[in-house]
Write an enzyme that holds these catalytic residues in place. Structure first.
Site, PDB file in Angstrom:
ATOM      1  N   GLN A   5      16.760  50.887  51.805  1.00  0.00           N
ATOM      2  CA  GLN A   5      17.096  51.162  52.311  1.00  0.00           C
ATOM      3  C   GLN A   5      16.686  52.656  52.843  1.00  0.00           C
ATOM      4  OE1 GLN A   5      21.606  51.487  53.216  1.00  0.00           O
ATOM      5  NE2 GLN A   5      21.659  52.744  55.515  1.00  0.00           N
ATOM      6  N   HIS A  52      13.621  52.430  42.571  1.00  0.00           N
ATOM      7  CA  HIS A  52      12.906  51.008  42.209  1.00  0.00           C
ATOM      8  C   HIS A  52      13.410  50.066  41.548  1.00  0.00           C
ATOM      9  CE1 HIS A  52       9.682  54.661  43.379  1.00  0.00           C
ATOM     10  NE2 HIS A  52       9.500  53.313  44.235  1.00  0.00           N
ATOM     11  N   LEU A 103      17.777  59.074  46.377  1.00  0.00           N
ATOM     12  CA  LEU A 103      16.036  59.219  45.234  1.00  0.00           C
ATOM     13  C   LEU A 103      14.422  59.064  45.718  1.00  0.00           C
ATOM     14  CD1 LEU A 103      17.732  57.659  41.959  1.00  0.00           C
ATOM     15  CD2 LEU A 103      17.759  59.844  43.135  1.00  0.00           C
TER      16      LEU A 103
END
Length: 348
Positions: A183, A47, A224
């Site tokens: 992505q 993020h 992640l």
């Protein structure tokens, strides 16, 4: 959520549509560009990479935090999804980038930091109410017909209907100059890019919806994700990098000119080897395959088994192929993908 329940924050927090729109109107009046990152909270470095990209490219940066009930099936983890608002705000407050400030006499650097957080309640986002049971839902929903039934859509029916609906609402509220998606959720990002085109949106336009490469664990390659918090230490050690290794194996086979069928077979074999391996048995780590597949990056249609790299389809070269997959590690579902072909035409 009322203002009384909000944790302290150096970044302005807006919990209603009307209060945020007043803030956005001022940005319009001042001709300032607004970058936007949509999240469900439980922030991680993935993020934050989107936030940093936005800070580099926009005068102002807004991040939303909203756990969207419409994209969770009744048997999924809405109630237990990680909610870490105080830590999220601390992480956001620590983000900044140095950009040049140009005046008539000199150029000097200054720091850009996140400008606002949009933190709406469920009732604010769904005035007609919302249920996880799709059949009992009432109100207005958005569906990108014909594109949400492959890849993730095949495993999670109705998921993209919930995503398209909430992101359309967020775009209507935020009216971003640019918006940024990771992505890792590439099908979601490409569907939203199509949505901005089909609905003739001006904020954002298709070209201002940017897809940023996946941020990974530097050791295992694990993409992640907020749901990685569900993994136990043994699960992460045994299987954290399994899906990425499988996809890279499939990618190498594709680059070697092998057929799609062989590429997928080899990729699945990596998961099967870990699932049945000694380390998984010794540590009681359960690993199972949901899917690994190759899909056209534009239509999401499944690539034919006999296709090889560079194959023309219906008179055109494919602009890209998405090699994607999902596995279960214990009770945690992990997803990932690799783009085969010209990534520049897909990402950006």
């Amino acid at each position: 959520m009322s203002a009384l329940t909000l944790p302290p924050s150096q970044i302005p927090i807006f919990s209603t549509v009307s209060s945020f729109r007043a803030w956005r109107s001022r940005a319009f009046e001042e001709s300032k560009s607004v970058g936007f990152v949509a999240t469900m909270g439980a922030l991680h470095d993935g993020h934050l990479s989107l936030v940093k990209r936005s800070l580099q490219e926009n005068d102002l940066t807004v991040l939303s935090i909203f756990v969207n009930p419409a994209q969770f099936a009744p048997n999924e983890d809405l109630a237990t999804y990680p909610r870490t608002l105080p830590r999220d705000l601390e992480l956001l407050t620590a983000q900044s980038v140095s950009v040049p400030h140009i005046t008539t006499t000199e150029t000097s650097p200054f720091l850009r930091m996140p400008s606002a957080v949009f933190l709406p309640s469920v009732s604010e986002m769904y005035p007609s109410g919302i249920s996880q049971d799709r059949d009992s839902q009432r109100g207005t929903f958005i569906e990108v017909k014909g594109y949400g039934d492959e890849m993730e859509g095949k495993s999670r029916p109705g998921f993209f209907r919930g995503v398209a609906t909430v992101v359309t609402k967020l775009f209507n509220v935020i009216q971003p100059t640019n918006t940024y998606f990771g992505q890792k959720d590439i099908q979601q990002a490409l569907l939203l890019r199509r949505l901005t085109r089909d609905l003739l949106l001006s904020h954002p336009t298709p070209s201002s919806l940017h897809i940023i490469p996946t941020t990974r664990d530097p050791t295992s390659g694990l993409a992640l994700s907020s749901r990685n918090a569900y993994l136990t230490p043994d699960e992460r050690a045994v299987a954290g990098g399994t899906l990425y290794e499988a996809l890279r194996t499939g990618e190498q086979a594709w680059m070697n000119g092998e057929t799609k069928e062989e590429c997928v077979r080899k990729a699945r074999g990596v998961v099967e080897n870990v699932s049945g391996g000694k380390e998984a048995r010794d540590k009681s780590v359960n690993v199972s395959l949901d899917y690994i597949e190759m899909n056209d990056a534009d239509s999401f249609e499944v690539i034919g088994d006999g296709e090889v790299v560079g194959t023309r389809h219906e008179g055109r070269e494919r602009e890209g192929v998405i090699l994607s997959g999902a596995i279960w590690v214990g009770k945690t579902r992990l997803i990932d993908n690799i783009v085969l072909g010209d990534m520049g035409k897909i990402l950006g």
